[in-house]
Design a protein around this motif. Sequence first.
Motif, PDB file in Angstrom:
ATOM      1  N   HIS A 294       0.851  -1.183   0.000  1.00 28.41           N
ATOM      2  CA  HIS A 294       0.000   0.000   0.000  1.00 28.41           C
ATOM      3  C   HIS A 294       0.886   1.232   0.000  1.00 28.41           C
ATOM      4  N   ARG A 295       0.258   2.380  -0.167  1.00 22.20           N
ATOM      5  CA  ARG A 295       1.029   3.622  -0.251  1.00 22.20           C
ATOM      6  C   ARG A 295       1.770   3.878   1.052  1.00 22.20           C
ATOM      7  N   ALA A 296       3.002   4.289   0.950  1.00 20.03           N
ATOM      8  CA  ALA A 296       3.839   4.524   2.126  1.00 20.03           C
ATOM      9  C   ALA A 296       3.489   5.858   2.771  1.00 20.03           C
ATOM     10  N   PRO A 297       3.582   5.949   4.088  1.00 21.57           N
ATOM     11  CA  PRO A 297       3.423   7.257   4.744  1.00 21.57           C
ATOM     12  C   PRO A 297       4.630   8.145   4.471  1.00 21.57           C
ATOM     13  N   ASP A 298       4.507   9.404   4.793  1.00 22.75           N
ATOM     14  CA  ASP A 298       5.625  10.318   4.594  1.00 22.75           C
ATOM     15  C   ASP A 298       6.827   9.881   5.425  1.00 22.75           C
ATOM     16  N   PRO A 299       8.037  10.051   4.911  1.00 25.16           N
ATOM     17  CA  PRO A 299       9.226   9.646   5.683  1.00 25.16           C
ATOM     18  C   PRO A 299       9.340  10.380   7.017  1.00 25.16           C
ATOM     19  N   ASP A 300       8.791  11.593   7.101  1.00 29.04           N
ATOM     20  CA  ASP A 300       8.903  12.374   8.339  1.00 29.04           C
ATOM     21  C   ASP A 300       8.166  11.731   9.501  1.00 29.04           C
ATOM     22  N   VAL A 301       7.101  10.994   9.236  1.00 30.04           N
ATOM     23  CA  VAL A 301       6.242  10.487  10.312  1.00 30.04           C
ATOM     24  C   VAL A 301       6.562   9.052  10.701  1.00 30.04           C
ATOM     25  N   ILE A 302       7.490   8.399  10.000  1.00 32.95           N
ATOM     26  CA  ILE A 302       7.791   6.993  10.293  1.00 32.95           C
ATOM     27  C   ILE A 302       8.598   6.892  11.586  1.00 32.95           C
ATOM     28  N   ILE A 789      17.248   5.978   5.942  1.00 36.93           N
ATOM     29  CA  ILE A 789      17.261   6.444   7.330  1.00 36.93           C
ATOM     30  C   ILE A 789      18.404   7.419   7.576  1.00 36.93           C
ATOM     31  N   LEU A 790      19.463   7.352   6.760  1.00 31.73           N
ATOM     32  CA  LEU A 790      20.577   8.275   6.928  1.00 31.73           C
ATOM     33  C   LEU A 790      20.220   9.690   6.480  1.00 31.73           C
ATOM     34  N   LYS A 791      19.113   9.842   5.725  1.00 29.34           N
ATOM     35  CA  LYS A 791      18.665  11.174   5.317  1.00 29.34           C
ATOM     36  C   LYS A 791      17.738  11.797   6.357  1.00 29.34           C
ATOM     37  N   ASN A 792      17.365  11.035   7.375  1.00 30.09           N
ATOM     38  CA  ASN A 792      16.463  11.522   8.408  1.00 30.09           C
ATOM     39  C   ASN A 792      17.284  12.155   9.527  1.00 30.09           C
ATOM     40  N   PRO A 793      17.120  13.462   9.793  1.00 26.00           N
ATOM     41  CA  PRO A 793      17.939  14.113  10.833  1.00 26.00           C
ATOM     42  C   PRO A 793      17.773  13.494  12.211  1.00 26.00           C
ATOM     43  N   LYS A 794      16.630  12.890  12.464  1.00 26.39           N
ATOM     44  CA  LYS A 794      16.371  12.317  13.777  1.00 26.39           C
ATOM     45  C   LYS A 794      17.219  11.082  14.038  1.00 26.39           C
ATOM     46  N   LEU A 828      31.763  15.595  11.955  1.00 28.31           N
ATOM     47  CA  LEU A 828      30.507  15.287  12.639  1.00 28.31           C
ATOM     48  C   LEU A 828      29.974  16.514  13.371  1.00 28.31           C
ATOM     49  N   GLN A 829      30.874  17.277  14.008  1.00 30.52           N
ATOM     50  CA  GLN A 829      30.449  18.479  14.710  1.00 30.52           C
ATOM     51  C   GLN A 829      29.847  19.488  13.727  1.00 30.52           C
ATOM     52  N   ARG A 830      30.498  19.644  12.566  1.00 27.27           N
ATOM     53  CA  ARG A 830      29.982  20.570  11.562  1.00 27.27           C
ATOM     54  C   ARG A 830      28.593  20.119  11.072  1.00 27.27           C
ATOM     55  N   GLN A 831      28.421  18.804  10.909  1.00 27.96           N
ATOM     56  CA  GLN A 831      27.138  18.278  10.437  1.00 27.96           C
ATOM     57  C   GLN A 831      26.032  18.513  11.473  1.00 27.96           C
ATOM     58  N   LYS A 832      26.365  18.331  12.743  1.00 27.77           N
ATOM     59  CA  LYS A 832      25.387  18.576  13.802  1.00 27.77           C
ATOM     60  C   LYS A 832      24.995  20.051  13.849  1.00 27.77           C
ATOM     61  N   GLU A 833      25.975  20.947  13.694  1.00 24.41           N
ATOM     62  CA  GLU A 833      25.659  22.368  13.707  1.00 24.41           C
ATOM     63  C   GLU A 833      24.752  22.748  12.535  1.00 24.41           C
ATOM     64  N   GLU A 834      24.997  22.139  11.352  1.00 29.43           N
ATOM     65  CA  GLU A 834      24.132  22.407  10.208  1.00 29.43           C
ATOM     66  C   GLU A 834      22.709  21.934  10.468  1.00 29.43           C
ATOM     67  N   ASP A 835      22.564  20.776  11.133  1.00 28.69           N
ATOM     68  CA  ASP A 835      21.235  20.262  11.454  1.00 28.69           C
ATOM     69  C   ASP A 835      20.496  21.206  12.390  1.00 28.69           C
TER      70      ASP A 835
END
Length: 838
Positions: A294-302, A789-794, A828-835
């Motif tokens: 079936h249709r997938a939910p939005d990636p943000d809500v998974i 999942i690597l594209k999800n900031p959470k 990693l620190q730079r990536q966290k600051e960008e997030d």
Amino acid sequence: RKPGTTRKYNWRSTTCEDLAQFGEGVGLYFKFLKHFGQTFTIISGFAVTSIILNNAGVSYSSKKISASALLLSTIGNIGGPEDGQGNIVLLQINQYNIFIDIPKAWASVILASIDTGIVLIFYISYMHWLNVQNKVSKEADSDHCTCSDYSIIVDNVPQDATDKQEWQDFFYKLNPIQEHGGEISNISIALNNGKLLQLSHEREKLEKQLDALKAKFGKTHFADYQEKIKKVERKLRKLIQNMGAMRSRVDFKAVVVFVTFESEVTRQEVEDEFKGILPKKHTLFRNRYRLKVHRAPDPDVILWENLQSKGLESRVRLLLVLFVTIFLLLCSSATIVLLLSAKKSLEMEGFPAFCADAPNPSDPNVQEQIMWLLYSDGRAVYQSYLKCYCANCAVGCGNKVNTEPAFCQEYLTNERNLLLLTLISAVGPSAINAGLTTVLKVLVEFERKHSSNERDASLARSVFFAQFVNTALISLIVNADITYYISALSLLGKDGLGLLTGDFRDLTSRWYMVVGIAFIPTVLTASLSPNFGQFAKWPATLIKQRIAKTNALTQKEIDEIFAGPSLQLSERYGAMLNITFVIFMYSSGMPILYFFGILYYSTAYWSDKITLLEVFQRPGSIDSTLVKLASNFFQWAVYLHLSYSCWSFGQLYSFQLYVPVITEVATRGKLSVKPGERIGFIAMVAERLQNAPALIPFLLLLAIMARDIIVAFLGPAYRHLLDMYRRRQRVRERRKLREMRKRAGYDSETSDDEEEDDEMMAAVNVGSQLKYSEALEYSLLQGIESYDILKNPKYRNIFSDAEYIPQADSSSDSELSEGSWGDDADELQRQKEEDEIS
């Protein structure tokens, strides 16, 4: 703030259309509040007529009962058959010799007709709202482009199916892709690593706790903080080691698969391939596994950590939550029952009518007679006759409170206790509901729903059912003699446990005097307390922000306070459903409750709008799941109201009609019982439906049920035929679409001119013709762009190569180390600051 500007939204002038920019679900929520607030305003105008008719009744005045204006507004003032016939005076002006009255029987019919008309207006408004809701949802789906438009979720997959190439080969063999040239853009396989994701959330909490302790230690240098820091660091180090061990595992199993296609049409056709009662041979994975697609939910809500919870584990969790919820409801119900019992033990209803039987206040031995009642008849009778002796009334009262203050002191104390218990009884259910909501949040998290939308819907349902039981049903059940109607429950009644044996067998005038009038303050509190609590978050947030400027320990703590909490609409929908169902259940007998609907929806609209713009964070991906849930429940509110109306209007004095089937059932029920026995429940209902006021709402109930049954049976057939037509239409339009794209230049390898690109973008409908890769190229995808999942900031940092690892015994008496980082610490620190900035 408004997009592209530094100006904030003004809560006074912001409209529902402006609020729709925060998401489809947010815009629909405020339109929902506004629509039904207007609906309650309209039906409250019609309810004024019912209130005037009820107020013209003489049931309470004929019994010499001191009735308040609220009590006179109920149908209890009309009276039932026990009050006999008579006329109701609508208007009397002696000066001009004007006198208008109508028979009680016709007044009952008019009341039932007005109430039925009100329900019909509400039902028409409800059907209109469904059209508005569907229209807004379709417009939002066509105007907004998300990864979900191109993706499916595949369930019931083999646990060892972790090879992306195998899944890609399987889907390329399907007809929509093989015959029409569809393409697969991305495949993501969710693994059973939920424990790892849960540990990462625990790590975030420990890191936050560690930062706060270090900040406190830096200010005070207390040795106690130093020991706490060492303890937290040991926990954090052990947790990170466990996470590292889990990350190194290679035996993770597949849970679900997300497949993203190049076009929305391909996604629809692939879904169609898996529909049907019997599976098609080419849709069997490895020629034996039937997949659920079936249709997938939005990636943000998974909620990735919960995806592995399904099957038996999910059912066990749901069962445990059900048992705990029932236990909590029993405890809260017992508390409410104790409050009602305590209030009942301090008074006897019917003041001042019972004072006619009280001891004569002029008798020299009256005080001894009243004192003897305490031991012979109980405290309730004693306090009631003491009230007759001390208070002032028209019949049988002594008015001795000033002349005999010592003897009447207990009366004054009892009145204060009654007032306190009345306030607690009115506020108590709302306070209990607030506590239940907090516990239900934890229980819903324990269910481990797969998406935040499913979690919010589950919480809204749980909050609604729990609050409705406490607000509306407990008082009704406690005061009703249910065993009188259902003989099968006699073991729970007086012959057994003594349950379900209340004082009332019908909704008589006395029921409204005792139960109904006490219920009105409870509904008023339930209609205002959730919205006042919501509005109170605004000044509370301002106070927290002012305090945080000087007293916050870390910058992260300041950022969290100024960012504000996240918007949770699930609790708001639960409270909305509760108050709507409560009003519709009892409003046939107490039409003043319709005005409480205006109070709730108007205060909810403004309190939620103010807090959304001034307190909460900018909402994330909130779809129409909750508003559709509420809309579906409103249908049952109509059923509940009409069913309750048939019973409440059936006890009024009016005309007895002959209804072919109903009259036969009632007659057979009477003839089948032996002398001294009561008729069965079904025959009792049939006998009541012969009363004209009960028959009117019953006919509307039958009409609405017939309409819904027809839609329920013919709807699936119609949708199936429409589905077949649309599938064929998509196949025909597919060829045309490919030719159109070639003419527009999308499939051409040349044409790098920017102006030509703009023309091509203008020719493309985002919701239908735009490809997934093109949506990425032109940054038209809203939310997370893929199911990786690597594209999800959470969850991104969970799988990063560098981890924060506190050094062993890093703290000393004078200075604390910040810990050590891996080789890629700077990156990693730079990536966290960008997030954080994004």
